[in-house]
Design an enzyme around this catalytic site. Structure first.
Site, PDB file in Angstrom:
ATOM      1  CB  CYS A 164      -0.866   0.042   1.249  1.00 31.08           C
ATOM      2  SG  CYS A 164      -2.100  -1.252   1.355  1.00 31.08           S
ATOM      3  CD  GLU A 175      -2.340   3.961   3.078  1.00 32.25           C
ATOM      4  OE1 GLU A 175      -1.883   3.245   2.162  1.00 32.25           O
ATOM      5  OE2 GLU A 175      -3.558   4.076   3.298  1.00 32.25           O
ATOM      6  CB  CYS A 215      -5.680  -1.667   4.568  1.00 39.27           C
ATOM      7  SG  CYS A 215      -3.931  -2.069   4.710  1.00 39.27           S
TER       8      CYS A 215
HETATM    9  N1  THU Z   1      -4.379   0.372  -1.081  1.00 38.80           N
HETATM   10  C1  THU Z   1      -3.532   1.325  -0.610  1.00 38.80           C
HETATM   11  O1  THU Z   1      -2.496   1.610  -1.227  1.00 38.80           O
HETATM   12  N2  THU Z   1      -3.844   1.961   0.524  1.00 38.80           N
HETATM   13  C2  THU Z   1      -5.003   1.780   1.225  1.00 38.80           C
HETATM   14  O2  THU Z   1      -5.200   2.414   2.257  1.00 38.80           O
HETATM   15  C3  THU Z   1      -6.002   0.822   0.745  1.00 38.80           C
HETATM   16  C4  THU Z   1      -5.569  -0.050  -0.378  1.00 38.80           C
HETATM   17  C5  THU Z   1      -4.075  -0.289  -2.358  1.00 38.80           C
HETATM   18  C6  THU Z   1      -3.598  -1.700  -2.281  1.00 38.80           C
HETATM   19  C7  THU Z   1      -3.999  -2.223  -3.655  1.00 38.80           C
HETATM   20  O3  THU Z   1      -2.975  -1.885  -4.579  1.00 38.80           O
HETATM   21  C8  THU Z   1      -5.236  -1.422  -4.032  1.00 38.80           C
HETATM   22  O4  THU Z   1      -5.237  -0.296  -3.161  1.00 38.80           O
HETATM   23  C9  THU Z   1      -6.527  -2.200  -3.878  1.00 38.80           C
HETATM   24  O5  THU Z   1      -6.638  -2.768  -2.625  1.00 38.80           O
END
Ligand code: THU
Length: 131
Positions: free
Chosen positions: A53, A55, A86
């Site tokens: 992610c 973050e 998440c």
């Molecule tokens: N994702 C993030 O980068 N940050 C979040 O807070 C939620 C999800 C990304 C992970 C994945 O590449 C895509 O969003 C779908 O879950």
């Protein structure tokens, strides 16, 4: 704290996202001590579970640069709607950045500011582990 600058950096970081599988692009900007800003975007792998992610990319960059002080993180997604961090990111941020402000963005504007503690109440943490 210059929230507007942090929000802009998160929106800019979103442009670098590598998200061919979800097509959901996320940018994050983490403010450290002395106003330093560390950005991140989500990076997806064909082995989907290896995806990281935005973050945690920003946090990893900050930690690897030796940052020790954290104030806030701003998060922007490509749907333009609020993107909540998440559970895995909440835990990592709690462990490494502490009770920072989380700034949520809609349509490239800040819409909510909340303490990480309120997103991860009664967190598991280092002090729960044996000495
Ligand atoms: N994702 C993030 O980068 N940050 C979040 O807070 C939620 C999800 C990304 C992970 C994945 O590449 C895509 O969003 C779908 O879950």
């Amino acid at each position: 704290m210059p929230i507007a600058q942090l929000v802009l950096k998160a929106c800019q970081a979103r442009e670098n996202a590598h998200a061919p599988f979800s097509n959901f692009r996320v940018g994050a900007a983490l403010m450290g001590g002395d106003g330093a800003i560390y950005t991140g975007c989500n990076i997806e792998s064909s082995s989907l579970g290896l995806t990281i992610c935005a973050e945690r990319v920003a946090l990893s960059k900050a930690i690897s640069e030796g940052e020790k002080i954290f104030h806030a993180i701003a998060i922007a997604s490509s749907t333009r709607k609020k993107c909540m961090p998440c559970g895995a990111c909440r835990q990592m941020l709690w462990d490494l950045a502490g009770n920072i402000d989380v700034i949520l963005i809609e349509n490239d504007q800040p819409v909510q500011q909340i303490k990480l503690m309120d997103l991860l109440p009664q967190a598991f943490e280092r002090s729960d582990l044996p000495e």
